[in-house]
Design a protein around this motif. Structure first.
Motif, PDB file in Angstrom:
ATOM      1  N   UNK A   5       3.139  -2.174   2.059  1.00  0.00           N
ATOM      2  CA  UNK A   5       3.462  -0.760   2.231  1.00  0.00           C
ATOM      3  C   UNK A   5       3.814  -0.137   0.885  1.00  0.00           C
ATOM      4  N   UNK A   6       3.261   1.045   0.638  1.00  0.00           N
ATOM      5  CA  UNK A   6       3.665   1.876  -0.498  1.00  0.00           C
ATOM      6  C   UNK A   6       4.296   3.134   0.085  1.00  0.00           C
ATOM      7  N   UNK A   7       5.448   3.520  -0.456  1.00  0.00           N
ATOM      8  CA  UNK A   7       6.190   4.657   0.060  1.00  0.00           C
ATOM      9  C   UNK A   7       6.324   5.735  -1.017  1.00  0.00           C
ATOM     10  N   UNK A  28       7.757  -3.378   1.620  1.00  0.00           N
ATOM     11  CA  UNK A  28       7.549  -2.240   0.714  1.00  0.00           C
ATOM     12  C   UNK A  28       7.383  -2.779  -0.704  1.00  0.00           C
ATOM     13  N   UNK A  29       6.188  -2.610  -1.253  1.00  0.00           N
ATOM     14  CA  UNK A  29       5.864  -3.176  -2.565  1.00  0.00           C
ATOM     15  C   UNK A  29       6.143  -2.212  -3.714  1.00  0.00           C
ATOM     16  N   UNK A  30       6.049  -0.888  -3.425  1.00  0.00           N
ATOM     17  CA  UNK A  30       6.152   0.100  -4.494  1.00  0.00           C
ATOM     18  C   UNK A  30       6.613   1.429  -3.903  1.00  0.00           C
ATOM     19  N   UNK A  80       0.202   3.670   3.402  1.00  0.00           N
ATOM     20  CA  UNK A  80       0.823   4.577   2.441  1.00  0.00           C
ATOM     21  C   UNK A  80       1.604   5.588   3.265  1.00  0.00           C
ATOM     22  N   UNK A  81       2.914   5.660   3.033  1.00  0.00           N
ATOM     23  CA  UNK A  81       3.784   6.520   3.824  1.00  0.00           C
ATOM     24  C   UNK A  81       4.468   7.542   2.934  1.00  0.00           C
TER      25      UNK A  81
END
Length: 303
Positions: A5-7, A28-30, A80-81
């Protein structure tokens, strides 16, 4: 293996939604966020601070920058959130999320698509608004809806009050929806854009009071832009006068004309506006009684 997940997040909605994802164990990676603007009152929690406490890299350069597109392409995220992220995300970036790119919008879509939806809902005198989790497409706030939650707008609520309600609703929507998104069972409901409306951003100068409007309309503007926002304003004897708190009452008077100082009542296009807290720009904010004691203004004209 967990979905990557990228936020993209900022403000309290961003903070609380990132917090909820981490509570649910999301990988969450980034995180992408924003530098705080020196000209903005910072009353909200730091997304970058939350990411740092969890050992997650946080970038404040635009997610659309070429170097960041390369980082995302290499990371190949599943989701992507976006939670209160202030930049439009390009279709090229959206396409890098294998299972979808979704945004949490602060209105009950399709009403109040676009910028500052909470402030607009209050200014327009709405009695409810909400929050919507939807897929992102090139057109802003127009993709398929996953989930929504309504919130009430009480007549006395300021935009700050409503924003706090919307923040809690956003967390609730994410709490319900994230497991469904992971499982692949989340709804995808087409959005009927014709049933809603789009609003642009607001600038501080948009807070000028038009005294020809009704007392209720002016009251809605005041509560829609009062603290921590820039405030509604008028002019008295050539000086900018900020109105922080007011309330509509019955009565008549010429638009902008002070008809009473105990309480401080000003005529409008329909009804009277009782001003309760105000200040000259650069001066101390005062209650109406203290203001009148320092600035006799019976019969004066606000313009």
């Amino acid at each position: 293996m967990k979905d990557k997940v990228v936020v993209c997040a900022y403000h309290n909605v961003g903070y609380r939604c990132l917090e909820e994802l981490l509570r649910q164990g999301a990988d969450v990676r980034l995180v992408f966020s924003h530098e705080d603007s020196p000209g903005e009152q910072i009353w909200f929690q730091s997304v970058c601070g939350l990411a740092a406490r969890h050992g997650i890299p946080c970038l404040t350069s635009s997610i659309n920058a070429p170097e960041n597109r390369e980082i995302l392409a290499e990371l190949s995220p599943d989701f992507l959130l976006s939670f209160y992220y202030r930049n439009m995300i390009t279709p090229e970036v959206l396409s890098l999320a294998g299972r979808g790119a979704l945004n949490m919008h602060g209105s009950y879509l399709p009403k109040y698509r676009g910028r500052v939806p909470v402030n607009w809902a209050v200014i327009k005198g709405e009695t409810s608004t909400g929050v919507t989790l939807h897929y992102m497409v090139e057109k802003p706030d127009a993709g398929e809806i996953v989930d929504q939650e309504r919130v009430e707008i009480a007549f006395e609520d300021t935009a700050f009050d409503v924003f706090n309600k919307v923040t809690e609703a956003a967390v609730e929507v994410l709490r319900r929806s994230w497991p469904q998104l992971i499982e692949g069972s989340a709804p995808r409901i087409p959005m009927d854009l014709k049933a809603g409306n789009y609003c642009g951003g607001r600038r501080p100068e948009d807070g000028r009071i038009d005294w020809n409007l009704s007392a209720v309309e002016i009251y809605n503007l005041v509560r829609g832009v009062t603290h921590p926002y820039p405030g509604a304003f008028t002019t008295l004897a050539g000086q900018k006068l900020l109105v922080w708190q007011a309330f509509p009452v019955e009565g008549t008077g010429g638009p902008g004309r002070v008809v009473s100082t105990q309480p401080l009542l000003v005529g409008t296009g329909s009804g009277l506006l009782e001003i309760r807290r105000l200040q000259f720009e650069g001066k101390t904010e005062l209650c109406a009684a203290d203001f009148v004691a320092a600035t006799p203004c019976h019969g004066a004209l606000f313009t």
